[in-house]
Design a protein around this motif. Structure first.
Motif, PDB file in Angstrom:
ATOM      1  N   GLU A 112       0.839  -1.207   0.000  1.00  0.00           N
ATOM      2  CA  GLU A 112       0.000   0.000   0.000  1.00  0.00           C
ATOM      3  C   GLU A 112       0.869   1.249   0.000  1.00  0.00           C
ATOM      4  OE1 GLU A 112      -4.408  -0.812   1.797  1.00  0.00           O
ATOM      5  OE2 GLU A 112      -2.988   0.247   3.078  1.00  0.00           O
ATOM      6  N   ARG A 129      -6.580  -6.869  -4.404  1.00  0.00           N
ATOM      7  CA  ARG A 129      -7.620  -6.227  -3.611  1.00  0.00           C
ATOM      8  C   ARG A 129      -9.004  -6.569  -4.174  1.00  0.00           C
ATOM      9  NH1 ARG A 129      -6.041  -0.930  -0.750  1.00  0.00           N
ATOM     10  NH2 ARG A 129      -5.498  -0.139  -2.762  1.00  0.00           N
ATOM     11  N   ALA A 163     -11.378  -2.599   5.909  1.00  0.00           N
ATOM     12  CA  ALA A 163     -10.794  -1.359   6.440  1.00  0.00           C
ATOM     13  C   ALA A 163     -10.525  -1.495   7.933  1.00  0.00           C
ATOM     14  CB  ALA A 163     -11.710  -0.173   6.165  1.00  0.00           C
ATOM     15  N   ASP A 166      -7.540  -3.747   8.394  1.00  0.00           N
ATOM     16  CA  ASP A 166      -6.299  -3.027   8.052  1.00  0.00           C
ATOM     17  C   ASP A 166      -5.897  -2.056   9.156  1.00  0.00           C
ATOM     18  OD1 ASP A 166      -6.569  -4.292   5.645  1.00  0.00           O
ATOM     19  OD2 ASP A 166      -6.601  -2.466   4.426  1.00  0.00           O
ATOM     20  N   GLY A 167      -6.894  -1.291   9.626  1.00  0.00           N
ATOM     21  CA  GLY A 167      -6.595  -0.281  10.635  1.00  0.00           C
ATOM     22  C   GLY A 167      -6.127  -0.909  11.939  1.00  0.00           C
ATOM     23  N   MET A 171      -2.360  -0.731  13.848  1.00  0.00           N
ATOM     24  CA  MET A 171      -2.170  -0.400  15.268  1.00  0.00           C
ATOM     25  C   MET A 171      -1.331  -1.462  15.969  1.00  0.00           C
ATOM     26  SD  MET A 171      -5.987   0.890  16.347  1.00  0.00           S
ATOM     27  CE  MET A 171      -6.616   2.505  15.865  1.00  0.00           C
ATOM     28  N   SER A 174       2.332  -1.479  15.006  1.00  0.00           N
ATOM     29  CA  SER A 174       3.116  -0.371  15.558  1.00  0.00           C
ATOM     30  C   SER A 174       2.975  -0.316  17.082  1.00  0.00           C
ATOM     31  CB  SER A 174       2.696   0.944  14.921  1.00  0.00           C
ATOM     32  OG  SER A 174       1.314   1.158  15.086  1.00  0.00           O
TER      33      SER A 174
ATOM     34  N   GLU B 112       3.757   5.067  11.865  1.00  0.00           N
ATOM     35  CA  GLU B 112       3.398   3.691  12.249  1.00  0.00           C
ATOM     36  C   GLU B 112       4.399   2.694  11.661  1.00  0.00           C
ATOM     37  OE1 GLU B 112      -1.285   3.242  13.327  1.00  0.00           O
ATOM     38  OE2 GLU B 112      -0.626   2.462  11.397  1.00  0.00           O
ATOM     39  N   ARG B 113       4.781   2.968  10.429  1.00  0.00           N
ATOM     40  CA  ARG B 113       5.704   2.052   9.755  1.00  0.00           C
ATOM     41  C   ARG B 113       7.095   2.114  10.363  1.00  0.00           C
ATOM     42  NH1 ARG B 113       9.172   2.960   5.670  1.00  0.00           N
ATOM     43  NH2 ARG B 113       8.337   5.003   5.166  1.00  0.00           N
ATOM     44  N   GLU B 162     -11.140   5.024  15.123  1.00  0.00           N
ATOM     45  CA  GLU B 162      -9.773   5.283  14.677  1.00  0.00           C
ATOM     46  C   GLU B 162      -9.290   4.219  13.705  1.00  0.00           C
ATOM     47  OE1 GLU B 162      -7.283   5.459  18.098  1.00  0.00           O
ATOM     48  OE2 GLU B 162      -8.109   7.359  18.775  1.00  0.00           O
ATOM     49  N   ALA B 163      -9.543   2.957  14.059  1.00  0.00           N
ATOM     50  CA  ALA B 163      -9.076   1.859  13.200  1.00  0.00           C
ATOM     51  C   ALA B 163      -9.751   1.938  11.837  1.00  0.00           C
ATOM     52  CB  ALA B 163      -9.348   0.504  13.861  1.00  0.00           C
ATOM     53  N   MET B 164     -11.048   2.203  11.846  1.00  0.00           N
ATOM     54  CA  MET B 164     -11.781   2.307  10.576  1.00  0.00           C
ATOM     55  C   MET B 164     -11.232   3.464   9.749  1.00  0.00           C
ATOM     56  SD  MET B 164     -14.208   1.132   8.628  1.00  0.00           S
ATOM     57  CE  MET B 164     -14.990  -0.030   9.731  1.00  0.00           C
ATOM     58  N   ASP B 166      -8.220   4.802   9.933  1.00  0.00           N
ATOM     59  CA  ASP B 166      -6.882   4.446   9.453  1.00  0.00           C
ATOM     60  C   ASP B 166      -6.960   3.516   8.248  1.00  0.00           C
ATOM     61  OD1 ASP B 166      -6.006   5.792  11.666  1.00  0.00           O
ATOM     62  OD2 ASP B 166      -4.923   4.110  12.556  1.00  0.00           O
ATOM     63  N   GLY B 167      -7.806   2.497   8.362  1.00  0.00           N
ATOM     64  CA  GLY B 167      -7.903   1.511   7.283  1.00  0.00           C
ATOM     65  C   GLY B 167      -8.427   2.133   6.000  1.00  0.00           C
ATOM     66  N   LEU B 168      -9.457   2.953   6.123  1.00  0.00           N
ATOM     67  CA  LEU B 168     -10.008   3.624   4.938  1.00  0.00           C
ATOM     68  C   LEU B 168      -8.982   4.594   4.347  1.00  0.00           C
ATOM     69  CD1 LEU B 168     -13.618   4.325   6.291  1.00  0.00           C
ATOM     70  CD2 LEU B 168     -13.045   2.730   4.450  1.00  0.00           C
ATOM     71  N   GLY B 170      -5.744   4.315   4.451  1.00  0.00           N
ATOM     72  CA  GLY B 170      -4.745   3.505   3.745  1.00  0.00           C
ATOM     73  C   GLY B 170      -5.232   3.093   2.370  1.00  0.00           C
ATOM     74  N   MET B 171      -6.506   2.727   2.290  1.00  0.00           N
ATOM     75  CA  MET B 171      -7.085   2.350   0.998  1.00  0.00           C
ATOM     76  C   MET B 171      -7.082   3.534   0.026  1.00  0.00           C
ATOM     77  SD  MET B 171     -10.375   0.083   2.176  1.00  0.00           S
ATOM     78  CE  MET B 171     -10.198  -1.594   2.805  1.00  0.00           C
ATOM     79  N   LEU B 173      -5.210   6.301   0.114  1.00  0.00           N
ATOM     80  CA  LEU B 173      -3.854   6.729  -0.243  1.00  0.00           C
ATOM     81  C   LEU B 173      -3.225   5.792  -1.266  1.00  0.00           C
ATOM     82  CD1 LEU B 173      -2.301   7.903   3.150  1.00  0.00           C
ATOM     83  CD2 LEU B 173      -3.026   9.310   1.240  1.00  0.00           C
ATOM     84  N   SER B 174      -3.643   4.524  -1.270  1.00  0.00           N
ATOM     85  CA  SER B 174      -3.078   3.596  -2.253  1.00  0.00           C
ATOM     86  C   SER B 174      -4.050   3.406  -3.418  1.00  0.00           C
ATOM     87  CB  SER B 174      -2.729   2.265  -1.594  1.00  0.00           C
ATOM     88  OG  SER B 174      -3.861   1.721  -0.970  1.00  0.00           O
ATOM     89  N   ASP B 175      -4.921   4.395  -3.623  1.00  0.00           N
ATOM     90  CA  ASP B 175      -5.765   4.460  -4.821  1.00  0.00           C
ATOM     91  C   ASP B 175      -6.685   3.269  -5.016  1.00  0.00           C
ATOM     92  OD1 ASP B 175      -4.797   6.968  -5.640  1.00  0.00           O
ATOM     93  OD2 ASP B 175      -2.981   6.021  -6.403  1.00  0.00           O
ATOM     94  N   ASP B 176      -7.322   2.828  -3.949  1.00  0.00           N
ATOM     95  CA  ASP B 176      -8.338   1.795  -4.064  1.00  0.00           C
ATOM     96  C   ASP B 176      -9.456   2.308  -4.991  1.00  0.00           C
ATOM     97  OD1 ASP B 176     -10.556   0.078  -3.622  1.00  0.00           O
ATOM     98  OD2 ASP B 176      -9.696  -0.486  -1.695  1.00  0.00           O
ATOM     99  N   HIS B 187     -18.797   5.390   4.784  1.00  0.00           N
ATOM    100  CA  HIS B 187     -18.516   4.177   5.567  1.00  0.00           C
ATOM    101  C   HIS B 187     -18.232   4.528   7.031  1.00  0.00           C
ATOM    102  CE1 HIS B 187     -18.656   1.254   2.411  1.00  0.00           C
ATOM    103  NE2 HIS B 187     -17.713   1.821   1.696  1.00  0.00           N
TER     104      HIS B 187
END
Lengths: 202, 202
Positions: A112, A129, A163, A166-167, A171, A174, B112-113, B162-164, B166-168, B170-171, B173-176, B187
């Motif tokens: 990603e 995906r 999503a 992934d989120g 977490m 990290s 995070e990475r 937060e998790a939702m 973050d996950g969305l 990420g999607m 930003l990577s052009d889902d 969502h």
């Protein structure tokens, strides 16, 4: 698992150089990640020279193809043959953050991250995906046919489950102190429970 | 925003070298990201020599502190003074994937990475994460006090939102291809609606 995958997927003709390189690339990427994997690790493992690798592959494309091979197996594993939707979904929820899944998460999040600047990776990520979402949606729909659960919009639920997964994975990877694998499973299950309307308790 | 942040947060004593370096670091990191930011960009911008930077800071710690400064402003902005919980939450949901938020997302996911291999970043991420979660939880609780909504466990809802998000992110930003900012907002709102029990429609 990677070994197994490659044996099944590449057209292995008695270990030809091309196939050995492809398989070695998948193993190296599985172990090292996309950024750290280098052609020399692949040629060392495949026991071929750099010239042969360059003859068959461009590295960015080999790297993306090897990544995709790994995740094709993950897609298939999402819903195994003969498995009921309920069993497959339970596995999806229960095993999402298992220790064995960590390497896959790192590889996924790495793809990603690289996708915006790496076309082969972006394309491989896009294909996987789509396959994963289609399979999860099909699984959710089949569960509705079986009256395991009811969902107003299975495709939207699939996106949200992904999503959320992934989120939560980000977490955990990290080292979020408020989260561990079992709590993350709890949150993911809670989301699925909220998604379902009049779900049967099984 | 970063400019503003730094002016408010660092103890600016008429633009001393130390403060100029700190402010320049925050600006460079905001524009370039953690991985691409380099000491030379910071010294160029602050118009100081490398020696002065090294006198005051170790780069890994300056980098993490500058990242943290940026996100301290994000935490404060989550719930502005005088803002009702309902208004703050609506902004949280509506603006989560706005174009202006993209740079923050990239910076967040980058931290995070890097966190597993970078102690100053890991510590800054941990502090900001806790502050953000506390503030979101407090906001959700205050909304319950106001009877804007009802939630069985506001702290758990905060983690899931937060998790939702973050996950969305990420999607996106990577052009889902199945997702854009407005669908992602949809969502995220859907998740909040599912979390609430007997929420008032306002």
């Amino acid at each position: 698992m990677v070994n197994e995958v490659c044996m099944n997927d590449t057209k292995t003709s008695r270990g030809g150089g091309r196939d050995r390189i492809f398989q070695a690339a998948a193993e190296v990427i599985y172990e090292k990640g996309l950024a750290e994997a280098q052609t020399r690790m692949v040629t060392d493992r495949a026991k071929v020279g750099t010239g042969l690798l360059n003859h068959y592959f461009k590295w960015p494309e080999l790297r993306a193809a090897a990544w995709e091979l790994i995740f094709q197996a993950v897609v298939r594993d999402l819903w195994r043959s003969q498995e009921t939707p309920r069993d497959a979904l339970d596995r999806f929820l229960e095993e999402a953050f298992a220790a064995e899944a960590r390497l896959f998460w790192k590889l996924w999040l790495e793809a990603e991250r690289l996708a915006p600047g790496d076309k082969p990776i972006a394309e491989a990520l896009g294909r996987i995906r789509a396959q994963m979402r289609d399979r999860l949606t099909a699984l959710l729909q089949e569960g509705m046919t079986n009256e395991d659960w009811s969902l107003p919009d299975p495709a939207a639920t699939a996106v949200r489950l992904e999503a959320m997964r992934d989120g939560l994975a980000g977490m955990i990877l990290s080292d979020d102190p408020d989260l561990d694998a079992s709590l993350a499973v709890h949150h993911l299950k809670r989301v699925f429970d909220m998604e379902t309307v009049g779900a049967k308790q099984t």
